[in-house]
Design an enzyme around this catalytic site. Structure first.
Site, short mmCIF file in Angstrom:
data_model
loop_
_atom_site.label_atom_id
_atom_site.label_comp_id
_atom_site.label_asym_id
_atom_site.label_seq_id
_atom_site.Cartn_x
_atom_site.Cartn_y
_atom_site.Cartn_z
N CYS A 208 0.80 -1.43 -0.15
CA CYS A 208 -0.27 -0.02 -0.54
C CYS A 208 0.69 1.26 -0.26
CB CYS A 208 -0.97 -0.21 1.19
SG CYS A 208 -1.54 1.43 1.30
N TRP A 218 -5.29 -3.26 -3.17
CA TRP A 218 -6.57 -3.22 -4.31
C TRP A 218 -5.27 -1.83 -5.44
CZ3 TRP A 218 -10.94 -5.22 -5.26
CH2 TRP A 218 -11.47 -5.71 -4.53
N CYS A 228 -4.54 -0.51 0.24
CA CYS A 228 -5.09 -1.62 1.27
C CYS A 228 -6.92 -1.39 0.88
CB CYS A 228 -4.54 -1.66 2.76
SG CYS A 228 -4.99 0.25 3.51
N LYS A 231 -11.13 -2.43 6.35
CA LYS A 231 -11.42 -1.96 7.60
C LYS A 231 -12.85 -2.52 8.18
CE LYS A 231 -9.35 -0.26 11.10
NZ LYS A 231 -7.77 -1.16 11.03
N TYR A 232 -12.69 -4.15 8.37
CA TYR A 232 -14.46 -4.68 9.22
C TYR A 232 -14.52 -4.18 9.70
CZ TYR A 232 -12.36 -7.56 4.86
OH TYR A 232 -12.27 -7.82 3.65
N PHE A 233 -15.89 -4.59 10.64
CA PHE A 233 -16.34 -4.21 12.05
C PHE A 233 -15.89 -4.89 12.60
CE2 PHE A 233 -19.22 -8.33 9.83
CZ PHE A 233 -19.06 -8.60 11.13
N CYS A 344 -31.78 -24.94 2.30
CA CYS A 344 -31.63 -25.72 4.29
C CYS A 344 -32.67 -25.34 5.09
CB CYS A 344 -30.20 -25.67 4.71
SG CYS A 344 -29.62 -23.57 4.36
N HIS A 821 -25.65 -21.42 6.88
CA HIS A 821 -26.42 -22.69 6.67
C HIS A 821 -27.17 -23.11 8.05
CE1 HIS A 821 -27.03 -26.98 5.05
NE2 HIS A 821 -26.46 -27.02 6.26
#
Length: 844
Positions: A208, A218, A228, A231-233, A344, A821
């Site tokens: 980055c 990216w 880069c 950032k996820y939760f 399911c 699932h």
């Protein structure tokens, strides 16, 4: 009993042909509009692969198992059937091509998902004409086949070559399906602007440009910058530098480095807010010196990352009972259901329902003659009772879970016809997308109840109550004025108890806090904590129930006892207890960006639950009720609130007596007016129930104006109580669609919230799990009220002892609310070891 096909005595060819000639007038040649049920029997689960195959009526094109052919012949007079038998020969899969077996999404038996078949199958098919009533057979094998009349030949050819009815329904459902790998072509692909800045991207060693991260990078296809990811939760991921670069430059397309192969790569469009296809990717990459034909995959794709996010080893291993020596079960009541591709949720719900005596008694008939007699004969695939009896017999009879030394596991049944029928008028349930099991359960119960009422009106059903009544109960709410101490009691009917899992004590708080601290420290060092160290907060079901029954303080409560606003307290209790208590645990919340997030918790559920302490006691002798008279000022407001400067005459007048009583109970006046309008002055119970169900809706408390009688817009009721009176604003609709909200739901949310986008977004994500049923339920209430002129009383519920034993639960595996699932666990009495293969751990 008739003998099987293999045991038929020989007969002369000419004699057999003579038998078919009298029935030529009944034989039909199928046309393009005919549905050919040649995959399975419409009354049972026999298929061409069954020992006797399947028998297709050459007049109606219904597929029949051998046991039902005599019943069908006797009732309809049809005498000529096409028998299709298929023998399967297993062939070992070739795993030399890794791409074919690679898992790219968390789904079962859909392309890219987990496949349940270890072997491919080759088929040998045997076809013959069967003439009733004696099952006389005319073989259609190439060697020695008799010369049949042209009409018969054309009819057989048409049946064999036609698309089966099940396949046609499946194709129709796929038209509404978004497949994770079928991405749209980006609108920027053809004319993407690429800057002439001399940048060349090396084949490796990327990082980055702002934080030196070397994973999850990216490449911007316009200017060649590398950033880069988001950032996820949970704190994982990148530092948002690629998206921040887009905000500064508005260059839309990026490709994930490490996913580039000669077959393509992960391409994301910031402007379109979606993973997209770039047909010009090779050209766009070559601009920065990247030869796509030389690239090899070195990182996980976005779909593979989604799989990793959902398919956590610890969660799957617990629910799948990893480590236990489990053996397949066979016999009555132990029949599995094939996964049709993200079905399911349906399988889990129906297995659970047919473990309950009310549903078994209503739909299971062990005698095939009685089952056929009670089934529909004009359109069996389209009749709900017929398909529920078919499903009950398939699950409970044991015919399709027979033990065999040659089988490592049972074949089970395929609920394709039931899925086609139950989802026929529901956009989501007819698709192959994953659905919410709780929403589907309530939808099935609702459809069964409606069908029960129709059957009773036609004299077809003698049952007094639909089987879903075993879930119904009444909740008593007691409101006490904080100043006067006077009370008001109201009752409402429910079919399930919905419990939030937030704001309850965490049993392992110290251990969980230590885990969070360790995780934070590990991530601050630029590392990731191994999933084996994960600690889930443990919450007790009993604590969630205690929260439900606890006192709730109500501010701004208008008390008719003191004629002003004050405060009150409200408590909820069980007025009646159902035979079976359905509990819905609301294990989700909303992120800051309004996306639903599944709560990662462990629920401690006891085997036995005593709720008698929460039984309602009703009004006590020493309690005094709140008076019924409201203040004149509020009544005047209610009278005048709908007669402003509008020149149109309102098409509705409030029942002032009901309005005063609702205000006396402390409900906001705007909510009272909405409730009376929406229930058409149908009575206090209906209005009170409506208010209690919609107090959390964002527009319930806003000023309400009765639509004019000459309004040019259709007045369709919706869940907020405010009828849609405005056209949808295109910009608002586009904003919601850009967030990934389907157009149908975006329109509904905007209508309910008067084109206010923020409130529409909040409403959508709050009600997403039940959005399809909201308008349908309210319209059904309207219809019921109008049909009974406001006089129909609420159906009484059963009342039993409030002590329960856990008999089953449905679990969702995966952290995402959009995929995963479902698995159902049911408590059953196991047969003896002589009758069935069992699990080592019988408590499982």
């Amino acid at each position: 009993m008739a003998t099987s096909n293999d045991d038929q005595p020989p007969a002369s060819t000419s004699g057999r042909l003579d038998l078919i000639l009298p029935h030529l007038g009944d034989i039909r040649i199928p046309n393009a509009g005919d549905k050919i049920y040649k995959d399975e029997c419409v009354y049972c689960f026999d298929t061409p692969a069954s020992p006797d195959g399947i028998y297709i009526c050459m007049k109606t094109f219904f597929g029949l198992g051998r046991k039902f052919v005599p019943f069908h012949h006797n009732r309809t007079g049809s005498a000529v059937y096409l028998n299709i038998r298929r023998k399967t020969i297993p062939v070992k899969k070739d795993f030399s091509n890794d791409d074919k077996s690679k898992i790219t999404k968390l789904a079962i038996n859909v392309e890219g998902g987990f496949q349940t078949d270890d072997n491919k199958l080759e088929h040998q098919e045997y076809n013959s004409i069967i003439i009733m009533p004696d099952f006389v057979e005319i073989s259609l094998d190439l060697n020695g086949s008799p010369e049949l009349p042209d009409k018969v030949v054309m009819a057989v050819s048409g049946i064999l070559s036609a698309e089966s009815a099940s396949r046609r329904a499946e194709l129709e459902s796929l038209e509404n399906t978004w497949d994770g790998e079928k991405r749209p072509i980006s609108k920027h692909s053809e004319n993407l602007v690429q800057l002439d800045n001399g940048i060349r991207i090396p084949p490796s060693g990327w990082k980055c440009q702002k934080c030196d991260m070397r994973e999850g990078l990216w490449l911007n296809l316009s200017d060649g910058s590398i950033g880069c990811g988001r950032k996820y939760f949970d704190g994982t991921g990148g530092n948002n530098h690629a998206s921040e670069h887009y905000e500064q430059t508005k260059y839309p397309l990026v490709v994930k480095l490490g996913t580039i192969t000669p077959n393509g790569a992960d391409v994301y469009s910031y402007e379109e807010d979606a993973m997209v296809l770039d047909p010009q990717l090779d050209k766009h990459l070559a601009y920065f010196g990247i030869n796509i034909s030389d690239c090899r995959k070195t990182e996980k794709s976005m779909l593979e990352m989604e799989i990793d996010l959902n398919k956590r080893f610890d969660e799957w291993s617990i629910i799948q009972e990893d480590g236990l020596e489990l053996k397949p079960l066979f016999g009555p009541g132990f029949t599995g259901m094939a996964n049709l591709g993200n079905s399911c949720y349906l399988n889990s719900v129906m297995q659970m329902l047919f473990n309950i005596p009310d549903f078994i008694h209503e739909y299971y008939r062990s005698d095939k003659a009685i089952q056929y007699q009670e089934s529909d004969h004009v359109d069996p695939p389209g009749d709900l009772r017929t398909q529920l009896m078919r499903l009950a017999a398939g699950l409970l009879s044991g015919e399709y879970s027979l033990f065999s030394e040659n089988l490592s596991e049972q074949i089970g049944i395929s609920p394709q016809l039931f899925k086609n029928l139950i989802g026929r008028n529901h956009q989501e349930f007819m698709s192959k997308r994953q659905q919410d099991a709780q929403e589907f359960l309530l939808y099935v119960i609702e459809q069964i109840e409606k069908n029960h009422q129709i059957e009773q009106s036609r004299g077809r059903n003698r049952s007094v109550e639909p089987p879903g009544d075993c879930f119904k109960f009444e909740i008593e709410q007691r409101v006490e004025c904080g100043e006067s101490g006077k009370v008001k009691y109201t009752n409402r009917q429910e079919s399930h108890l919905s419990l939030p899992v937030t704001d309850v004590p965490i049993q392992n708080q110290a251990e969980y806090d230590a885990y969070l601290a360790l995780k934070q420290q590990t991530e601050s060092n630029g590392e990731k904590l191994d999933s084996s160290h994960t600690v889930q907060p443990i919450i007790k079901l009993t604590d969630c129930i205690n929260n439900f029954a606890a006192k709730v303080r109500i501010e701004e409560f208008y008390s008719s006892a003191v004629n002003r606003k004050t405060f009150a307290t409200m408590t909820s209790r069980f007025r009646t207890f159902p035979d079976y208590l359905l509990i819905h645990l609301k294990k989700f919340t909303l992120n800051e960006n309004w996306t639903p997030k599944k709560l990662d918790i462990s629920m401690d559920v006891p085997d036995f639950l005593d709720l008698e302490i929460f039984r309602a006691q009703g009004k006590q002798p020493d309690e005094e009720e709140l008076p019924d008279d409201a203040s004149n000022s509020d009544v005047n407001v209610a009278k005048d609130g709908n007669n402003s400067s509008s020149q149109n005459v309102p098409s509705f007048e409030f029942n002032q007596e009901f309005l005063q009583q609702l205000i006396d109970m402390g409900f906001p006046i705007e909510a009272c007016k909405r409730a009376l309008y929406h229930t058409k002055n149908g009575g206090m119970e209906l209005a009170t129930s409506w208010i209690l169900e919609h107090l959390d809706d964002p527009t319930t408390m806003e000023p309400f104006v009765v639509p004019s009688s000459n309004s040019s817009h259709p007045q369709t009721c919706n869940a907020s109580g405010q009828l849609p009176q405005v056209e949808i604003e295109p910009q608002a609709l586009q904003m919601l669609q850009d967030m990934g909200i389907p157009e149908r739901y975006a329109c509904l949310a905007l209508k309910i919230n008067n084109n206010q986008t923020e409130r529409a977004i909040e409403w959508y994500f709050t009600n997403e799990h039940q959005i399809d049923s909201i308008e349908r339920e309210e319209l059904a209430k309207q219809t019921q009220i109008m049909n009974t002129s406001g006089q129909q009383q609420q159906h009484s519920t059963r009342d039993g002892v409030g002590r329960y034993e856990l008999v089953g639960f449905i679990s969702h595996m995966g952290q995402s609310t959009f995929c995963g699932h479902y698995v159902v666990h049911l408590k059953k009495t196991l047969p003896s070891e002589n009758d069935v293969s069992q699990a080592q751990n019988k408590s499982s």
